[in-house]
Scaffold this motif. Structure first.
Motif, short mmCIF file in Angstrom:
data_model
loop_
_atom_site.label_atom_id
_atom_site.label_comp_id
_atom_site.label_asym_id
_atom_site.label_seq_id
_atom_site.Cartn_x
_atom_site.Cartn_y
_atom_site.Cartn_z
N THR A 82 0.85 -1.19 0.00
CA THR A 82 0.00 0.00 0.00
C THR A 82 0.88 1.23 0.00
OG1 THR A 82 -1.73 -1.16 1.23
CG2 THR A 82 -1.82 1.24 1.22
N ILE B 146 -3.28 4.02 -0.94
CA ILE B 146 -3.75 3.47 -2.21
C ILE B 146 -2.96 2.21 -2.53
CG2 ILE B 146 -4.43 5.73 -3.09
CD1 ILE B 146 -1.88 5.71 -4.80
N PRO B 147 -3.56 1.26 -3.25
CA PRO B 147 -2.82 0.05 -3.61
C PRO B 147 -1.65 0.36 -4.53
CG PRO B 147 -4.92 0.14 -4.76
CD PRO B 147 -4.94 1.26 -3.76
N PRO C 50 -9.26 -3.88 -4.57
CA PRO C 50 -8.72 -2.52 -4.54
C PRO C 50 -8.42 -2.02 -3.13
CG PRO C 50 -11.06 -2.51 -5.13
CD PRO C 50 -10.60 -3.92 -5.15
N ILE C 51 -9.18 -2.46 -2.14
CA ILE C 51 -8.91 -2.12 -0.75
C ILE C 51 -9.07 -3.37 0.10
CG2 ILE C 51 -9.59 0.30 -0.95
CD1 ILE C 51 -12.32 -0.43 0.20
N SER D 222 -11.54 -7.55 0.47
CA SER D 222 -10.85 -8.82 0.23
C SER D 222 -11.72 -10.03 0.53
CB SER D 222 -9.57 -8.89 1.06
OG SER D 222 -8.66 -7.88 0.66
#
Length: 350
Positions: free
Chosen positions: A196, A204-205, A283-284, A288
């Motif tokens: 991250t 952000i990834p 994305p976050i 997951s």
């Protein structure tokens, strides 16, 4: 653990026999999933998306949202008479549609689609994917010259010119990602994007599409040209050369060519998702809980949606404009991107 290993373990078969059976079943499973997605995209999604962009209704009579049209369309196309024109060069004319489909399906062999959903993970996975995807150009050339039709021949020549102009920028841009990841192995490229990045108070990834958005845009444009979508659908150009390389094909051969085009779009989307959008990663972290395979499918369908938006929004470029964009624009920008990426990677602390 790869998918063939998982399958052979579930079946309780060890050794070479287990590896072969696991690989066969795993390849059949992945191939079926990708063909099903292409079958959904071609007869149904393409028409619905285009209709939405152009304020029309599209198919809606059979089944919910018109999904029932897929099966009748398949039966209609496959049941048509296979017309073989006089003077075609067989077996090249027969082999071309088959190569079109299998060259795309072969590329999925090295794409990590989720936890354990990975057929193979060679150390040169990215190069392998590029190599097998480019075989499609051979099928376009074969279809063009073997059809004994001037429009087909022009389509084949255009395919060669387009491939030469955009394959090099595509690979060079992909290599800029390799510099960041330090590996050509697909699993390593995905793993390099799992961190991250702190953007002030926001995390952000570390997807390479966000780390290097310039390379992402270059790769996206080159990929659109590589799969022959608008505004770069020069090899078939229906308003110019009838249907280009596929002019003389009908029945099951036309279905294979048509299906192969959409499988290639999904392969391009899979490559973009893998090397720029974190592969099957969410994305976050909070998202997951959704399986990685679902995220992978969402990303490649996002790329497909983008290609259909271009199809509805942009006019086709001329062949001379296409070549100029490739050699004078994309090639120069991809070399500059590779050089700058090498400089950045060289000065960053390890």
């Amino acid at each position: 653990m790869t998918l063939p290993d998982t399958i052979s373990g579930l079946l309780g078969i060890d050794g070479v026999v287990g590896t072969v059976i696991g690989a066969f079943l795993g390849a059949a499973l992945i191939g079926t999933i990708m063909l099903a997605n292409a079958a959904l995209a071609g007869p149904w999604a393409k028409r619905k998306i285009t209709a939405a962009f152009t304020d029309r209704i599209a198919i809606n009579k059979l089944g919910p949202l018109g999904l029932g049209h897929i099966l009748p369309d398949a039966v209609r196309l496959l049941s048509k008479e296979l017309i073989v024109p006089e003077g075609v060069d067989r077996p090249a004319w027969d082999i071309a549609p088959i190569i079109m489909v299998f060259s795309a399906l072969l590329g999925f062999a090295v794409i990590p689609m989720g936890s354990g959903i990975h057929l193979a993970d060679p150390s040169v996975g990215l190069i392998f994917a590029f190599a097998v995807a480019s075989i499609a150009s051979v099928s376009l050339v074969m279809a063009g010259y073997s059809s004994n039709n001037k429009y087909s021949f022009l389509g084949g020549l255009r395919a060669v010119a387009q491939n030469l102009a955009y394959e090099i920028p595509l690979i060079l841009t992909g290599l800029s990602v390799v510099l960041f990841a330090g590996s050509l192995q697909m699993s390593e490229i995905v793993a390099a994007q799992q961190e991250t990045l702190a953007l002030g108070p926001i995390g952000i990834p570390a997807w390479f599409g966000l780390v290097n958005p310039f390379a992402f845009v270059l790769f996206l444009v080159a990929n659109v040209a590589e799969v022959g979508r608008n505004p770069f659908d020069i090899p078939e150009a229906p308003t110019e050369i009838v249907a280009g390389f596929q002019t003389e094909y009908s029945s099951v051969y036309f279905v294979l060519l048509y299906l192969g085009e959409f499988v290639h779009i999904f392969l391009g989307g899979a490559l973009i998702a893998t090397i720029f959008l974190g592969g099957p990663a969410a994305p976050i972290a909070a998202l997951s809980v959704v399986p990685g395979f679902i995220w992978f499918l969402i990303k490649i369908w996002g790329v497909f949606l983008f290609t259909q938006w271009l199809r509805s929004a942009l006019p086709r470029v001329r062949i001379d404009q296409l070549i100029e964009i490739g050699w004078k624009g994309m090639l120069v920008l991809s070399i500059a991107n590779l050089f700058l990426t090498a400089v950045i990677v060289g000065v960053l602390p390890s």
